[in-house]
Each structure stands twice: as C-alpha cells, then as structure tokens.
Design a protein around this motif. Structure first.
Motif, PDB file in Angstrom:
ATOM      1  N   LEU A 186       0.771  -1.245   0.000  1.00 10.20           N
ATOM      2  CA  LEU A 186       0.000   0.000   0.000  1.00 10.20           C
ATOM      3  C   LEU A 186       0.804   1.299   0.000  1.00 10.20           C
ATOM      4  O   LEU A 186       0.568   2.173  -0.820  1.00 10.20           O
ATOM      5  CB  LEU A 186      -0.991   0.041   1.180  1.00 10.20           C
ATOM      6  CG  LEU A 186      -2.045   1.156   1.068  1.00 10.20           C
ATOM      7  CD1 LEU A 186      -2.987   0.900  -0.083  1.00 10.20           C
ATOM      8  CD2 LEU A 186      -2.806   1.319   2.364  1.00 10.20           C
ATOM      9  N   GLY A 187       1.754   1.467   0.909  1.00 10.99           N
ATOM     10  CA  GLY A 187       2.378   2.775   1.065  1.00 10.99           C
ATOM     11  C   GLY A 187       3.253   3.186  -0.086  1.00 10.99           C
ATOM     12  O   GLY A 187       3.305   4.368  -0.442  1.00 10.99           O
ATOM     13  N   TYR A 188       3.937   2.222  -0.700  1.00  7.65           N
ATOM     14  CA  TYR A 188       4.889   2.531  -1.769  1.00  7.65           C
ATOM     15  C   TYR A 188       4.509   1.754  -3.017  1.00  7.65           C
ATOM     16  O   TYR A 188       4.560   0.512  -3.017  1.00  7.65           O
ATOM     17  CB  TYR A 188       6.307   2.163  -1.332  1.00  7.65           C
ATOM     18  CG  TYR A 188       7.350   2.438  -2.393  1.00  7.65           C
ATOM     19  CD1 TYR A 188       7.688   3.741  -2.730  1.00  7.65           C
ATOM     20  CD2 TYR A 188       7.972   1.393  -3.067  1.00  7.65           C
ATOM     21  CE1 TYR A 188       8.631   3.997  -3.719  1.00  7.65           C
ATOM     22  CE2 TYR A 188       8.919   1.639  -4.048  1.00  7.65           C
ATOM     23  CZ  TYR A 188       9.240   2.934  -4.377  1.00  7.65           C
ATOM     24  OH  TYR A 188      10.168   3.193  -5.353  1.00  7.65           O
ATOM     25  N   PRO A 189       4.125   2.427  -4.094  1.00  3.80           N
ATOM     26  CA  PRO A 189       3.663   1.728  -5.304  1.00  3.80           C
ATOM     27  C   PRO A 189       4.816   1.292  -6.207  1.00  3.80           C
ATOM     28  O   PRO A 189       5.017   1.807  -7.302  1.00  3.80           O
ATOM     29  CB  PRO A 189       2.781   2.780  -5.982  1.00  3.80           C
ATOM     30  CG  PRO A 189       3.416   4.082  -5.601  1.00  3.80           C
ATOM     31  CD  PRO A 189       3.962   3.884  -4.206  1.00  3.80           C
ATOM     32  N   GLY A 190       5.560   0.320  -5.740  1.00  2.00           N
ATOM     33  CA  GLY A 190       6.682  -0.192  -6.510  1.00  2.00           C
ATOM     34  C   GLY A 190       7.445  -1.224  -5.714  1.00  2.00           C
ATOM     35  O   GLY A 190       7.147  -1.481  -4.540  1.00  2.00           O
ATOM     36  N   THR A 191       8.441  -1.809  -6.356  1.00  2.08           N
ATOM     37  CA  THR A 191       9.236  -2.829  -5.676  1.00  2.08           C
ATOM     38  C   THR A 191      10.158  -2.202  -4.640  1.00  2.08           C
ATOM     39  O   THR A 191      10.622  -1.069  -4.810  1.00  2.08           O
ATOM     40  CB  THR A 191      10.063  -3.632  -6.689  1.00  2.08           C
ATOM     41  OG1 THR A 191      10.814  -4.640  -5.995  1.00  2.08           O
ATOM     42  CG2 THR A 191      11.023  -2.760  -7.467  1.00  2.08           C
ATOM     43  N   MET A 192      10.457  -2.943  -3.592  1.00  2.00           N
ATOM     44  CA  MET A 192      11.424  -2.498  -2.591  1.00  2.00           C
ATOM     45  C   MET A 192      12.847  -2.768  -3.054  1.00  2.00           C
ATOM     46  O   MET A 192      13.802  -2.311  -2.437  1.00  2.00           O
ATOM     47  CB  MET A 192      11.166  -3.183  -1.260  1.00  2.00           C
ATOM     48  CG  MET A 192       9.925  -2.672  -0.542  1.00  2.00           C
ATOM     49  SD  MET A 192      10.026  -0.912  -0.138  1.00  2.00           S
ATOM     50  CE  MET A 192      11.344  -0.922   1.079  1.00  2.00           C
ATOM     51  N   GLY A 193      13.023  -3.550  -4.122  1.00  2.00           N
ATOM     52  CA  GLY A 193      14.352  -3.750  -4.689  1.00  2.00           C
ATOM     53  C   GLY A 193      15.228  -4.694  -3.911  1.00  2.00           C
ATOM     54  O   GLY A 193      16.447  -4.704  -4.097  1.00  2.00           O
ATOM     55  N   SER A 194      14.637  -5.521  -3.057  1.00  2.00           N
ATOM     56  CA  SER A 194      15.435  -6.445  -2.249  1.00  2.00           C
ATOM     57  C   SER A 194      14.721  -7.782  -2.124  1.00  2.00           C
ATOM     58  O   SER A 194      13.519  -7.822  -1.844  1.00  2.00           O
ATOM     59  CB  SER A 194      15.663  -5.876  -0.849  1.00  2.00           C
ATOM     60  OG  SER A 194      16.209  -6.864   0.016  1.00  2.00           O
ATOM     61  N   PRO A 195      15.449  -8.907  -2.283  1.00  2.00           N
ATOM     62  CA  PRO A 195      14.828 -10.224  -2.107  1.00  2.00           C
ATOM     63  C   PRO A 195      14.455 -10.524  -0.661  1.00  2.00           C
ATOM     64  O   PRO A 195      13.795 -11.529  -0.394  1.00  2.00           O
ATOM     65  CB  PRO A 195      15.912 -11.191  -2.615  1.00  2.00           C
ATOM     66  CG  PRO A 195      17.196 -10.437  -2.462  1.00  2.00           C
ATOM     67  CD  PRO A 195      16.861  -8.997  -2.694  1.00  2.00           C
TER      68      PRO A 195
END
Length: 623
Positions: A338-347
């Motif tokens: 919800l808060g961030y519309p994208g990948t966090m970039g970490s597995p």
C-alpha cells in the motif's frame, strides 16, 4: 606531541582511513578507542558521529556531533554534518538551524548551503530551496545533488522550465550509471517501472551495505510442522498511524481482522497524537508499539523476540520510512503493501500485494518480490470515512455560481506540463468552466496562472482550494463535476476520496504501478469506461463528459449506489481477501515452500491461483 595523546591520534588516523574505504564498523571501533584514550577530542567525537550516521544510527550521530560542538563550537563542518544527521532523521527545522550555524561561521560553504536548501525542501519552503540550490549546480563536487534539489523544489512549485532543465542533468547522471535519484522521486521522474526497480535496488543495496548487518535469516519450519496451533502474529510497520492518508484508508481493515486467526501488532515509528484517528488505531490492534526512539536493530530484535510471523511494510521507500528494520529479516515473511507503489528492490521482501491491473503477471520481472493479486483492487478503503453534514457553498470555495468544475486535487508535485496543457484546452473548449486545484502556496498559484496565460486561458479560471479536515474536503466534492487524474503518478487516495464522494474520475493508465492505481480503483467501482490509454483519448473523454450533463449525472448516480455495492467499498470482503493472502503465505512457509506469486480468487474459500511458474493452485486450510 603529548605522549598521552599519541595512541589516540594513531587510532584516529586509522579510523579515518577505514571510514574512507567504507569499513564503517571498524572505523567506529577505532574512533571509540581513540575517545577512550582522549575523551575530550572534538575531532574524534565529530568523526564518530559521521561514522554512526553513515550506518543509519542518526540519533547516536546527533549525540556525538553535539558533544563535539560543545567542545569546539566554531567548527562549520561539524555543524553541517549535524545538519545532515538532522535531515536523515527527518528533523528539517533543526537541520536548517544547524546549517545556518555553519554558514554563520563560513558564509561561502557550499555543502552547508546545500544542506540549508534541502532542509527548505523538507519544510515546504520550496522557493528558498530552489533559489539556493540553483546557485550550487556549477559547484563540481555538489552539482549532481544540487540538480536533484532543484528538480524537487521546482516540481513542488510547478516551475516546469526549471524542473525540465534539472531533469536533463539527472537523466545524464542516470545514463552514466549514477543512481542518485531516490526511489520515491523516481516514481514522479518517469513512467518507467524498470527505472523504479533500479533505483529501489540501489537504495536497498546501499542500506544493507552501510548498516553492515547481515539479514537475520530465520529458519524455515519443517514441512511436517502442523498448520499452526495459535494465532498468526501479523505486524504492520508504519510512520502513519495518525491523521494520514494511509490511516484513512486502512483503519477499518485493522478493526475487521479476524482476531481468532490473527494477533495484530502496530509498529509505529511516526509521531504520536491525541487525535481521534490515533485513538481509534490504538483500539484496533492487539498490541501497539511506539518505537520512535528505537534503532532499526532494536526494533528488529523485538520483532524476533515477539515471534512475528508476517511483517507488512506500509511505508516502503516513502518519506519517514525505515526499510533498515525489515532488511534485517526480523520475520519469516516480509510483505510490501500500500504505502509505496513499486518494488522495494530487495529479495528480503517476499511478497508485494497488488492486483491484476497495478501488477499484471507480465510485469513480474520488474519486481524483486513475488506478486500477490487481490481480486478487484489492491487498495483497501474505510467505509467510516465521514462526509460533513453540510458542505461549503460554491461561493465559499471561490467557484462561479455556474459552469463545469474540473477538479485536480492531486498534490501539485504530481501535475505535469502535458496534462496541465490538456486541462487548459478543456477550459478553452468548455465556456465558463474552471479548474479547481489545492494549494495555498502563492508561488505555485502564480506559476500555474502564468502557464494558463501562455495557453490563452484567463488566469482567474484557476481556483485554488485550501486544505481542510477530511470530512469537509469530502463534502466539498459536491461542487466538482469530475476529477482529472495525471501521469506518471496517479491520484491514489485522492481517487478513492472522489469516488466515495460520488465524483467521476477520468484517468490515463501508465506503465508503472504508480500510474495504474486509478484504473484499478475505477474497475473496482464498475467504471472501466473512465480509463484511457493516451493523452488524446483522456482529453477527448473529459471533453465529452463535460458537454453531456446527462452522462455525468448517470455516473454520479452509479457512484452513489456503488458506495453500498461496489467491491472497492466492501471492506469486510476485502479483509477476507487479504487474510486469504496472508494465510497462503504462512502455510507455504509452514510446508517448506519458497515464496511464489499467486492470485486470490473472488470466491472466499476457493484455492488461490498460481502465477507464473508456480506448479499448481494452492488450497488454504480452513482449520
């Protein structure tokens, strides 16, 4: 040289060499040993502060730098490093004051000038920040960061000429592999999900490296472990458990969780307040942890000790986030929602919760998480959002007594020149119409009115609303004929607010998550015909609606009925969908299976459907 000082000096030099080579923990140890030898050396205290600050321990950094400055208050570099620590910890007013102390000692100190400009941006003093940042773009050592500050401040002011110039310099840096653009800023920089992923990966890698703490990889339970004898411990992490858009959307979800299956924990690292929303949230959770004054390592350790099963990050890479907590893997399952519309970039993040529109299956390679698709829409809504009993009048809002009102209630940093020019063409095509925006910044208003004049539009046809409490804001939607969305960042909560208040939304769907949200919400409220795929089609649709009052009334009537019937506003059912996703994640883990993408069906209790290469559907135990 004083013999008593010699070992301390050697340790100080060793620490400096280690810090320059990126060995921050070793540098910290050397500085601490130097201070043990010579406790009143301001340089050692100063350098220790910078080393711990680089590891994300900003409050410790502030403490060491303040100790250094008590001993040597005439050090402009220490004042500027203190400003940097305040900026990193979100204390922009104190950062500005520390930068001013540095500049009082060294008026031509460029790094302190940039700190001051960055603090101005954080304080929403955009004109001051832009003015100073523009003078620094010629400085060789600061040019790239100065251009970033220019881009941010200019965007917030709708000074698109300055923003476009800055964007060209930032793009040049990106093309050369310099990932200076923070992940959140990348969302507004371009409708480019691949760029969004690269910036997120760079930030996640940087955080993991500078924290120098390997992820705590918890053991995966044996597949023979039973599906659970107790409740699943479900933690939500956020800085927004107060009067904030995230809380406005999620409060009812927290209240409606099945407390027979889930023990819910709020992990709050944002401000406290005595507001009704804060009190409501306290009541909604089984436990409410206020961890504002804790380090990421301390929060992670507490989560491990509490046995959290699923940790849900509601902040991502947005302002005031603390991704360093979850990069330590303090729970077996980590979810981005919800808060961030994208990948966090970490597995380290196992899953991202979306839907078939914001995160279609073919976009899976653009995410480091496994995708989870909820039915209808990924976004939860609170059906207890209040509408004021009486709305302000058109005159109260500065609107004309008659004429079409095109509302554009997004935060103005999201507004782009191509969409604004389309809005001006709509005003020209619809006599007597006005564009209704929200901003009380005189410079924003002046910039947009100048842009209107360039497009041949009378500047006073732009009407600016003031910020008001949510209930009043929702009520004043009665005066809007439609909400005009934009790209590359759609209206998110703003779209839900408009639909809840009965106002149609015209959107143009982009490529990235952030530009597909309004399309998701419109589908979930039964109005897919308001989703377009090009600026020309978007403009044509808005014009057609503006000149067909009967069609606008049909859409309003549809939305009034949808408040009781549409999936977007069925919070009880949405809660069951999300819980189904959590149960699937949890049971895969108990069975010794790696995270894998899946779609939650519309029918509660039906097996989830695998996405991508997952071999079969997965039946969730109802026991």
């Amino acid at each position: 040289m004083n013999p008593a000082q010699e070992p301390a000096t050697i340790l100080l030099q060793q620490g400096l060499a280690l810090q320059k080579s990126g060995q921050l923990q070793a540098a910290e140890q050397a500085y601490a040993a130097s201070i043990a030898q010579a406790p009143h050396n301001p340089l050692a205290l100063h350098l220790l502060g910078t080393a711990v600050g680089q590891q994300g321990r900003w409050m410790e950094a502030i403490g060491w730098l303040q100790k250094s400055l008590r001993l040597h208050p005439a050090d402009p570099k220490a004042w500027n490093n203190l400003a940097t620590a305040f900026l990193d910890s979100g204390q922009c007013q104190r950062a500005k004051e520390a930068a001013e102390r540095a500049l009082a000692l060294a008026p031509e100190y460029p790094a302190a000038q940039l700190s001051w400009a960055s603090a101005c941006y954080g304080l929403k003093q955009f004109a001051d920040g832009l003015r100073v940042a523009r003078t620094l773009v010629v400085h060789p050592g600061l040019s790239r960061l100065a251009w970033l500050c220019v881009w941010r401040c200019a965007g917030a002011l709708c000074d698109w000429s300055a923003q476009q110039e800055a964007a060209a310099h930032l793009q040049q840096c990106l093309d050369q592999g310099d990932m200076l653009l923070p992940a959140f800023d990348a969302l507004a920089f371009a409708d480019d999900p691949a760029l969004h992923r690269r910036t997120a990966q760079f930030l996640a890698d940087k955080l993991a490296a500078t924290r120098a703490v390997p992820p705590r990889l918890l053991p995966v339970p044996s597949p023979s472990q039973p599906p659970g004898s107790g409740r699943i411990k479900l933690a939500y992490l956020s800085a927004d458990f107060h009067d904030h858009a995230t809380a406005y959307l999620m409060a009812e979800l927290f209240e409606r969780h099945d407390k027979g299956r889930f023990e819910t924990v709020a992990i709050s690292f944002g401000p406290d307040s005595e507001s009704p929303m804060r009190k409501r949230l306290h009541r909604a959770f089984d436990q409410f942890w206020d961890v504002r004054d804790c380090t990421p390592a301390q929060v992670a350790e507490r989560m491990v000790q509490a046995g959290i099963d699923i940790a849900v990050d509601l902040k991502g890479h947005t302002r005031d986030s603390r991704p360093a907590i979850l990069l330590r893997k303090p729970a077996p399952i980590i979810v981005n929602y919800l808060g961030y519309p994208g990948t966090m970039g970490s597995p380290v993040f196992d899953y991202l919760v979306g839907d078939s529109i914001v995160t279609p299956a073919e976009h899976a390679p653009l995410y480091d998480e496994q995708l989870v698709q909820l039915p209808h829409s990924y976004q939860v809504n609170d059906t207890q959002r209040p509408l004021a009993v009486t709305a302000s009048s058109r005159a109260d809002e500065g609107l004309p007594a008659q004429g079409v009102v095109f509302a554009a209630f997004n935060n103005v940093y999201k507004v782009t020149r191509p969409f604004f020019q389309a809005w001006m063409r709509l005003l020209q095509a619809v006599p007597g119409s006005v564009l209704w925006l929200i901003s009380d910044d005189p410079e924003v208003q002046a910039n947009l009115r100048r842009e209107a004049v360039r497009s041949g539009v009378e500047p006073m046809r732009l009407v600016f609303a003031k910020g008001v409490p949510l209930a009043q804001h929702l009520a004043r939607h009665v005066h809007a004929d439609m909400l005009l969305d934009n790209l590359p960042v759609n209206a998110h909560t703003t779209t839900s607010d408009a639909l809840w208040a009965g106002v149609p939304v015209v959107t143009c769907m982009g490529q990235a998550f952030a530009g597909r949200v309004a399309a998701s919400l419109l589908h979930a409220v039964g109005l897919p015909e308001l989703v377009t795929h090009s600026l020309a089609d978007y403009e044509a649709l808005a014009l057609r609606l503006a000149t067909q009052p009967a069609e606008l009334q049909r859409l309003r009537s549809h939305l009034q009925a949808a408040r009781a019937t549409a999936p977007l506003f069925d919070t009880v059912r949405f809660t069951r969908y999300l819980e189904t996703a959590y149960l699937c994640m949890h049971q895969r883990r108990l069975q010794g299976l790696s995270p894998a993408g899946f779609a939650v069906p519309d029918v509660i209790g039906a097996p989830v459907k695998a996405l991508h290469s997952t071999p079969t559907s997965f039946q969730i135990s109802q026991s």
